[in-house]
Write an enzyme that holds these catalytic residues in place. Sequence first.
Site, PDB file in Angstrom:
ATOM      1  N   LYS A  43     -13.827  -0.932 -12.208  1.00 32.06           N
ATOM      2  CA  LYS A  43     -13.980  -2.028 -11.265  1.00 32.06           C
ATOM      3  C   LYS A  43     -12.625  -2.314 -10.622  1.00 32.06           C
ATOM      4  CE  LYS A  43     -15.813  -6.756 -11.232  1.00 32.06           C
ATOM      5  NZ  LYS A  43     -16.300  -7.851 -12.106  1.00 32.06           N
TER       6      LYS A  43
ATOM      7  N   HIS B 208     -11.889  -4.977  -8.668  1.00 34.93           N
ATOM      8  CA  HIS B 208     -11.667  -6.384  -8.352  1.00 34.93           C
ATOM      9  C   HIS B 208     -11.956  -7.208  -9.611  1.00 34.93           C
ATOM     10  CE1 HIS B 208     -15.954  -5.632  -7.724  1.00 34.93           C
ATOM     11  NE2 HIS B 208     -16.146  -6.905  -8.031  1.00 34.93           N
TER      12      HIS B 208
END
Length: 226
Positions: A108, A110
């Site tokens: 991921k 963010h």
Amino acid sequence: MLAAPRQDSLAQDFVQFSVEAGVLRFGEFRTKAGRMSPYFFNAGLFDDGAKLGQLAQFYARRILASGIEFDMLFGPAYKGIPLAAAVAIELARDGRNVPYAYNRKEAKDHGEGGTLVGAPVRGRVLIVDDVMSAGTAARESIALIRAAGATPHAVAIALDRQEKATEDGRDVDHSAVQYVRNQLGLQVCAIARLADLLQYLERHAGEELGEHHARVEAYRRRYGVE
């Protein structure tokens, strides 16, 4: 005369539960190795709260009885994620409250970022998964755990198929479980093994279930390991 193998009551109860839940089925099924297997174990069919909760009880009982020492649980994506969470809940109910974590298939970029979710991965880690076909998921988990600075210590699975693994399309003399134990150095505990399934079918000789014993036994003679 050799004594009959001692029955493992926990394993027998688990096999019965798996059959009744429709997770353990009999017929003709093609495995990842291309073999035609007379039985199929699909842990994805532990698909409601009651079945998942009961499954977690079996894991917790086997893990605690094994004497394996661990500091946290790790669930490999994807099937291992709900397993690790459910087992953590059940262990806490049994007075053994431990953290758990799991991984994403893709990092991921963010928020908290990274591939690991949950508690910080530390100490001796027990990996929780359903079955082990080639040891690939175990190797990937081991790499993630080591990269986090922790120690991959053991693996808990639902069913040990006790059959030869394949490498480059060829059968080898060891199973995935044996590879993880002997080559990767991790302890492995299984709720039940193929030997337990055969005992269960033998107990039902003369019934519809017992009719599958001969074919499962023939499969083990061809592909089985201890």
